[in-house]
Scaffold this motif. Structure first.
Motif, PDB file in Angstrom:
ATOM      1  N   ASN A  56      57.003 -32.817 -48.690  1.00 49.71           N
ATOM      2  CA  ASN A  56      56.118 -33.069 -49.848  1.00 49.71           C
ATOM      3  C   ASN A  56      56.961 -33.413 -51.060  1.00 49.71           C
ATOM      4  N   ASP A  57      57.905 -32.514 -51.383  1.00 47.72           N
ATOM      5  CA  ASP A  57      58.758 -32.804 -52.531  1.00 47.72           C
ATOM      6  C   ASP A  57      59.685 -33.974 -52.248  1.00 47.72           C
ATOM      7  N   LEU A  58      60.100 -34.099 -50.998  1.00 41.22           N
ATOM      8  CA  LEU A  58      61.012 -35.204 -50.680  1.00 41.22           C
ATOM      9  C   LEU A  58      60.310 -36.558 -50.868  1.00 41.22           C
ATOM     10  N   ILE A  62      60.772 -17.092 -44.581  1.00 43.13           N
ATOM     11  CA  ILE A  62      60.221 -16.654 -45.871  1.00 43.13           C
ATOM     12  C   ILE A  62      60.942 -17.406 -46.986  1.00 43.13           C
ATOM     13  N   ARG A  63      60.147 -18.078 -47.788  1.00 40.06           N
ATOM     14  CA  ARG A  63      60.763 -18.849 -48.873  1.00 40.06           C
ATOM     15  C   ARG A  63      60.669 -18.076 -50.184  1.00 40.06           C
ATOM     16  N   LEU A  64      61.769 -18.010 -50.898  1.00 42.01           N
ATOM     17  CA  LEU A  64      61.765 -17.319 -52.190  1.00 42.01           C
ATOM     18  C   LEU A  64      60.967 -18.149 -53.206  1.00 42.01           C
ATOM     19  N   LEU A  65      60.638 -17.465 -54.304  1.00 43.07           N
ATOM     20  CA  LEU A  65      59.724 -18.034 -55.301  1.00 43.07           C
ATOM     21  C   LEU A  65      60.070 -19.485 -55.670  1.00 43.07           C
ATOM     22  N   ASP A  66      59.033 -20.328 -55.742  1.00 41.09           N
ATOM     23  CA  ASP A  66      59.252 -21.767 -55.943  1.00 41.09           C
ATOM     24  C   ASP A  66      58.604 -22.359 -57.197  1.00 41.09           C
ATOM     25  N   PRO A  67      57.361 -21.978 -57.557  1.00 46.06           N
ATOM     26  CA  PRO A  67      56.715 -22.741 -58.629  1.00 46.06           C
ATOM     27  C   PRO A  67      57.218 -22.364 -60.025  1.00 46.06           C
ATOM     28  N   ILE A 105      68.026 -23.384 -46.099  1.00 47.44           N
ATOM     29  CA  ILE A 105      67.557 -24.064 -47.315  1.00 47.44           C
ATOM     30  C   ILE A 105      66.448 -25.065 -46.992  1.00 47.44           C
ATOM     31  N   MET A 106      65.685 -25.356 -48.033  1.00 44.72           N
ATOM     32  CA  MET A 106      64.750 -26.463 -47.921  1.00 44.72           C
ATOM     33  C   MET A 106      65.516 -27.713 -48.309  1.00 44.72           C
ATOM     34  N   VAL A 107      65.406 -28.729 -47.474  1.00 43.34           N
ATOM     35  CA  VAL A 107      65.947 -30.031 -47.857  1.00 43.34           C
ATOM     36  C   VAL A 107      64.739 -30.816 -48.340  1.00 43.34           C
ATOM     37  N   GLU A 108      64.574 -30.834 -49.655  1.00 40.81           N
ATOM     38  CA  GLU A 108      63.366 -31.448 -50.210  1.00 40.81           C
ATOM     39  C   GLU A 108      63.680 -32.300 -51.437  1.00 40.81           C
ATOM     40  N   LEU A 109      64.979 -32.527 -51.650  1.00 39.15           N
ATOM     41  CA  LEU A 109      65.385 -33.437 -52.718  1.00 39.15           C
ATOM     42  C   LEU A 109      66.393 -34.411 -52.122  1.00 39.15           C
ATOM     43  N   HIS A 137      61.807 -26.307 -64.347  1.00 40.44           N
ATOM     44  CA  HIS A 137      62.329 -24.960 -64.118  1.00 40.44           C
ATOM     45  C   HIS A 137      61.587 -24.317 -62.950  1.00 40.44           C
ATOM     46  N   ARG A 138      61.960 -24.675 -61.780  1.00 37.60           N
ATOM     47  CA  ARG A 138      61.283 -24.163 -60.588  1.00 37.60           C
ATOM     48  C   ARG A 138      62.280 -24.086 -59.429  1.00 37.60           C
ATOM     49  N   GLY A 139      61.762 -23.649 -58.261  1.00 37.44           N
ATOM     50  CA  GLY A 139      62.590 -23.576 -57.067  1.00 37.44           C
ATOM     51  C   GLY A 139      63.760 -22.644 -57.301  1.00 37.44           C
ATOM     52  N   SER A 184      54.360 -38.723 -58.285  1.00 40.57           N
ATOM     53  CA  SER A 184      53.890 -37.355 -58.473  1.00 40.57           C
ATOM     54  C   SER A 184      52.728 -37.059 -57.549  1.00 40.57           C
ATOM     55  N   ARG A 185      52.830 -35.968 -56.795  1.00 47.30           N
ATOM     56  CA  ARG A 185      51.739 -35.693 -55.848  1.00 47.30           C
ATOM     57  C   ARG A 185      50.457 -35.309 -56.572  1.00 47.30           C
ATOM     58  N   ASP A 186      50.577 -34.866 -57.817  1.00 46.67           N
ATOM     59  CA  ASP A 186      49.358 -34.499 -58.552  1.00 46.67           C
ATOM     60  C   ASP A 186      48.692 -35.708 -59.203  1.00 46.67           C
TER      61      ASP A 186
HETATM   62 MG    MG Z   1      58.515 -28.173 -52.055  1.00 48.96          MG
END
Ligand code: MG
Ligand code: PEP
Length: 879
Positions: free
Chosen positions: A770-772, A619-624, A744-748, A667-669, A780-782
């Motif tokens: 994705n973030d990595l 379960i991942r805590l709030l991210d966006p 933890i997420m390793v995404e940076l 201001h996220r993650g 930017s993925r968007d």
């Molecule tokens: Mg991510």
């Protein structure tokens, strides 16, 4: 093909001989009847391009020497007016590309040899029909005459004579057509058709080499990721004729049914016809096997001895290749000749059935069966099928050429299909027959409908390869491409009208028909069980709702690798509280709202943890960034202001104050957890309360993994971990039936670089690729969709890095972080939860670097199970 040097070097040389030449040589070696011929290698293709689109002199010398051997072997002469030798000139790339490159038949005919052919065969009709075919193919492929022009001449001639079928044409008629074709070649190119047969042959070979770079071939290679640098070989083969009379025929057969995978001999033939007539879909062929419906017309009934011989051939070939074969044959005056064999293209469902049944038959091992099915094909199987109600009656039926249901508006040309698809409109491409040039339109369409052509026409073969539903040979339907209409009895439709086709049954319906979820082939479970036995990587799913969790379990997920808690706030009740919480004026107010959110959130976790019955759940805590939960239009803001009892101006000012320039890097993650610790505390309390409650009701301990997103370093991790451990201690997790891990997420890149020290505090790493990817490539993925296509087109990137992991960059960081994490904490659990977790090529990479699991969307779980098995089998083989 009998040359010893070729035979000795056959194995593994199809990169040089091309698929067609290689397989002809194999068939010759197996003692099967193959018309003699020679292969010009792919190396010669490269030499041709290097010489500036010319056949170097020594290559020409070798060709003529081989043609001389052929002449001697057959007792004929190339250009001879006594016993003329005619040859076919066909392309043959190392990877099969059906219909994408060019072929020229009957090379060697000219005004003199045609007379000899007419006299010798006693069949002038045949001789002049063959000559006009050469003029047509040579004119189109080699000299660049518009393909249409020939069709129009023939059409007008038949119309003037009152004929309907080609079979009504006499020898004299064809002679007239020959004259008209020669004239149109002069009119359009300013040059006559070459009477010099040697010139014909060298020009034909050059044209086939050049066709490697025609538009449709390039498109096909792009679609199927075939390398541009392979080049094509050319096969020159003595002609055999299926159009000499009623004791002649031509056909295509598959050693198993390519649509369903059933182990039945499956094919089509045309009596008294030349090969291209079947594959080009010009006439709708007859079935090979006898059924009650064939009423004496099948090959089995009309040519029983040859049918038996063909059955033996297919058995020999299937045994040799240990795979389903697609075979082209011709019968010339009651003698069977084989013109080609290759591994047959098949639908996704057929690929599963064939692999499993071949393993049962002990033709292949279970590991081989697992490797036979492309993981992407399993995704195709997830397509819905039609569920017509009793009032939905099909108005016509064609051949079920490529399975799947498709609906959309009618279009009649490939260009129209592409244009509409660009506008996001779903289309069905209707054609009398499709020619290979339609491929781009076929790719753009939801489905394909043809009124001519059989199950083995190019339209059918190419559609099956693309996973695009196709109904072919719907002969009761009249398609008029010029008027853009489709008629069938009282049905009268035009471009833009809605139509539905069913590639499973061949049914065609007016309008839109309801669909039902996919029915998976029976054999899939068995194949996946073999895959499970072979793989090392575990497969989890990214899921948060009860529905997704059930789907994931149904597809065999062994855990949840990513439960994105933000997705749990999408229902109206929670969304309102979430908004109130974000916009709270002070801490007390925020805490009050969070208290109201907690029981609702807890219920979400109870549902998921109960369904998973002790399988691991991350379960991942709030991210966006928080502004993602807030309204942006004036209307929505006014409504929210009303709900919260504040005035709109104040609210919109508050919302604007949360706007960021680069929210994805803002201001996220876990930064939210640092600035709003109460939010993470509320989530932790809800998760632990839920876990303890579920632990009481299920047989196994709850395997709970709580995960912090967007971690950059140890200091941040320690602060946030304390929120979690405090909450866990308060809840009484210690000593309970909840097995808690905090990771933890390793995404940076920062986290990857500091993985060694982060491992000291983290129980697991989940790579957020994705973030990595976003942060490693500064992409930017968007926004990447604006320029990534240009990178792909200019071949600056082999694949979309968000779809398939970039091994040298993002992959290198994952590899490095996994290794340093493991060195610091041996056995630390390592997984991937970015989109790459469902991509077969990326899974292959994750397997080699020793990760423990991948996590992907529920629908991709079966494909991931298969891909992980293929990776493990591949690794075993290479060791
Ligand atoms: Mg991510
Ligand atoms: C990731 O970044 O790879 C990931 C799984 O998280 P998200 O896509 O939610 O940012």
């Amino acid at each position: 093909f009998g040359d010893a040097s070729v035979k000795n070097s056959i194995e593994g040389t199809n990169a040089i001989l091309g698929g067609k030449g290689y397989n002809l040589a194999i068939m010759h070696g197996l003692g099967l009847p193959v018309p003699p011929g020679l292969v010009i290698s792919t190396a010669a293709c490269h030499a041709f391009y290097e010489a500036g689109l010319k056949l170097p002199q020594d290559m020409q010398d070798q060709i003529w020497a081989s043609v001389a051997t052929l002449e001697k072997q057959l007792g004929k002469g190339f250009g001879s007016v006594e016993k003329p030798l005619l040859v076919s000139v066909r392309s043959g790339a190392p990877v099969s590309m059906p219909g994408m490159m060019d072929t020229i038949l009957n090379v060697g005919l000219n005004d003199d040899t045609v007379v000899a052919m007419a006299t010798q065969s006693g069949n002038p009709r045949f001789a002049y029909d063959s000559y006009r075919r050469l003029l047509q193919m040579f004119g189109d492929v080699v000299m660049g005459v518009e393909h249409r022009s020939f069709g129009e001449i023939l059409h007008d001639y038949k119309h003037a004579k009152g004929y309907h079928l080609d079979t009504e044409m006499t020898g004299e008629d064809w002679q007239q057509i020959v004259a008209a074709y020669k004239q149109v070649i002069i009119d359009q190119t300013g040059k006559p058709f070459p009477q010099d047969v040697r010139q014909q042959l060298t020009m034909a070979v050059s044209a086939v080499f050049e066709s490697w770079h025609n538009e449709r071939a390039k498109f096909y290679r792009n679609l199927h990721q075939i390398s541009e640098s392979l080049g094509t070989a050319v096969v020159i083969q003595a002609m055999v004729f299926g159009n000499l009379g009623d004791d002649c025929a031509t056909g295509v057969c598959f050693s198993r049914n390519p649509s369903t995978g059933a182990n039945e001999f499956f094919g089509e033939y045309l009596p008294n016809a030349q090969g291209e007539d079947v594959v080009a879909g010009i006439r709708t062929p007859l079935p090979l096997e006898k059924t009650p419906a064939t009423a004496g017309t099948s090959f089995e009934e009309t040519m029983p001895v040859l049918y038996k011989q063909l059955c033996d051939v297919k058995n020999i070939l299937e045994k040799h290749y240990q795979d389903m074969q697609d075979i082209e044959f011709t019968v010339e005056q009651n003698k069977l000749w084989l013109l080609q064999t290759r591994i047959g293209k098949r639908s996704a469902a057929a690929s599963v059935r064939i692999a499993v049944e071949m393993a049962h038959e002990k033709l292949i091992t279970t590991d081989q069966a697992v490797c036979r099915v492309a993981p992407d094909a399993l995704e195709q199987l997830m397509h819905p099928t039609l569920a017509p109600s009793s009032k939905d009656k099909p108005f016509a039926k064609g051949l079920p050429a490529s399975p799947g249901a498709a609906m959309g508006i009618l279009v009649f040309t490939a260009q129209e299909a592409i244009a509409k698809a660009h506008e996001g409109i779903k289309v069905i491409l209707a054609r009398t027959e499709t020619c290979p040039d339609d491929i781009m339109g076929m790719q753009a369409a939801q489905g394909i409908l043809t009124s001519h052509g059989g199950m083995t026409s190019h339209a059918a073969v190419v559609a099956r390869g693309m996973g695009c539903p196709c109904v072919s040979g719907a002969s009761s339907v009249q398609i008029n491409e010029t008027a853009r209409t489709l008629k069938c009895g009282s049905i009268d439709m035009k471009a833009g009208d809605f139509i539905t086709i069913d590639g499973h049954t061949g049914n065609i319906y007016k309008g839109e028909i309801p669909v039902k979820p996919a029915v998976l082939p029976e054999e899939l479970q068995e194949l996946l069980a073999w895959a499970d036995a072979a793989r090392r990587l575990k497969i989890r799913a990214n899921a948060e709702t009860a529905q997704d969790t059930k789907t994931a379990l149904g597809f065999g997920a062994e855990g949840i690798g990513l439960c994105r808690t933000e997705h749990m706030f999408f229902d109206a009740a929670k969304m309102q509280l979430m908004q109130a919480m974000i916009l709270a004026e002070n801490i007390d107010e925020r805490r009050k709202v969070l208290e109201r959110l907690k029981p609702l959130h807890q219920k979400d976790f109870i549902d998921v943890l109960t369904l998973m019955q002790g399988l691991p759940v991350t379960i991942r805590l709030l991210d966006p960034p928080l502004h993602e939960f807030l309204p942006h239009t004036d209307k929505d803001m006014a409504e929210l202001a009303k709900n919260l009892g504040v005035d709109t101006a104040t609210l919109s000012k508050r919302i604007r104050s949360l706007d960021e320039t680069n929210p994805m890097l803002g201001h996220r993650g876990c930064r939210l957890g640092i600035t709003y610790p109460d939010i993470y505390r509320m989530q932790a309390d809800a998760i632990f309360a839920a876990a303890l409650q579920v632990a009481k009701n299920i047989a196994r301990p709850v395997a709970l993994e709580v995960m912090l997103p967007l971690i950059t370093g140890l200091e941040e991790l320690r602060v946030l971990k304390k929120i979690l451990t405090d909450s866990a201690d308060a809840a009484g997790i210690e000593g309970s039936a909840v097995d808690l891990k905090i990771g933890i997420m390793v995404e940076l890149p920062a986290a990857a670089l500091r993985a060694g020290e982060l491992a000291l505090e983290a129980d697991f790493f989940s790579f957020g690729t994705n973030d990595l990817t976003q942060t490693t490539l500064g992409l930017s993925r968007d926004d990447a969709a604006r320029f990534l296509p240009a990178y792909k087109e200019q071949k600056l990137m082999p694949a979309d890095p968000f779809a398939s992991i970039q091994v040298d960059t993002v992959g290198a960081l994952v590899r490095m972080a996994a290794a340093s994490g493991n060195a610091a904490k041996p056995g630390i659990k390592l997984g991937v939860c970015g989109e790459h977790g469902g991509d077969p090529a990326s899974i292959q990479f994750f397997n080699t670097i020793g990760l423990d699991y991948v996590s992907c969307s529920p629908f991709r779980v079966p494909a991931a199970r298969l891909a992980a098995a293929q990776a493990a089998i591949g690794q075993k083989k290479s060791q």
